[in-house]
Write a protein that holds these residues in place. Structure first.
Motif: not given
Length: 221
Positions: A142-144, A206-211, A216
């Motif tokens: 997940y890249c935002g 940047k990679t992120h924690l998945t939403p 959300w």
């Protein structure tokens, strides 16, 4: 690039697999069944999803909406080294978890049929209530997210890019009626999968924690 053709055997299992289907047939399925009811003209890899020997879905891959921006995602990526999954539809007759299975089998198919492809990206669309759970289950990164502007007009959504493209078809409809179109903004969630794992070090995002849907919803309150 020419349409990917049926030179590679189907990928999957006997009762559930993906295989090449003609582009025209694929586009007819998308127009009829996909929630957007819109095709992507620059798609070139069309895979049918077969369940118990019945066609039960379609996945369509092609170039990015803005191919020139690909280098900002994974630098030094050339044409033919990436794909975008831009349409996916599966019938309700398909069993549970069919979306992630279909994506997995499609990646295996692409790995053999299009060996130069190093990575795949796709988007989940908040406008349609999607956060990308199927991509999370398929081990995409997940890249935002980013905001995208749409216009709502007479029961249809129009992407803002139509205001700057050719003044024909849907573009002309939006341009001629922009004064009464309702402007809206939605998030699009970007997911990236590396077929060639060593390419992941090139990822410029940047990679992120998945939403999650709950998180959300809190962010929008």
């Amino acid at each position: 690039m020419e349409d990917a053709e049926a030179g590679v055997a189907a990928s999957g299992q006997r009762d559930f697999y993906v295989a090449w289907i003609p582009s025209q047939f694929s586009r007819e399925l998308v127009l009829k069944h996909h929630y957007s009811h819109r095709i992507v003209n620059n798609s070139y890899c069309h895979l049918g999803v077969f369940y118990r020997q019945n066609l039960a879905g379609v996945l369509v891959f092609g170039y990015a909406l803005n191919p020139r921006a690909v280098g900002k995602i994974v630098p030094d990526t050339s044409v033919g080294e990436y794909m975008e999954l831009n349409r996916m539809w599966l019938s309700d007759v398909a069993p549970r978890n069919s979306e992630s299975r279909a994506i997995s089998y499609s990646i295996k198919y692409i790995k053999r049929a299009c060996p130069t492809v190093a990575w795949i990206q796709s988007f989940a669309d908040e406008r349609c209530g999607r956060l990308g759970v199927v991509y999370q289950a398929s081990n995409f990164l997940y890249c935002g997210s980013h905001w995208t502007s749409f216009y709502y007009l007479d029961g249809e959504y129009f992407h803002e890019m139509l205001l700057t493209t050719s003044k024909k078809g849907r573009s002309k409809i939006l341009i001629d009626n922009k004064d009464r179109a309702i402007p809206l903004r939605f998030r699009q969630f970007r997911y990236v999968y590396f077929i060639k794992k060593h390419w992941q070090k090139r990822l410029a995002l940047k990679t992120h924690l998945t939403p999650s849907r709950r998180a959300w919803s809190r962010m929008k309150e």
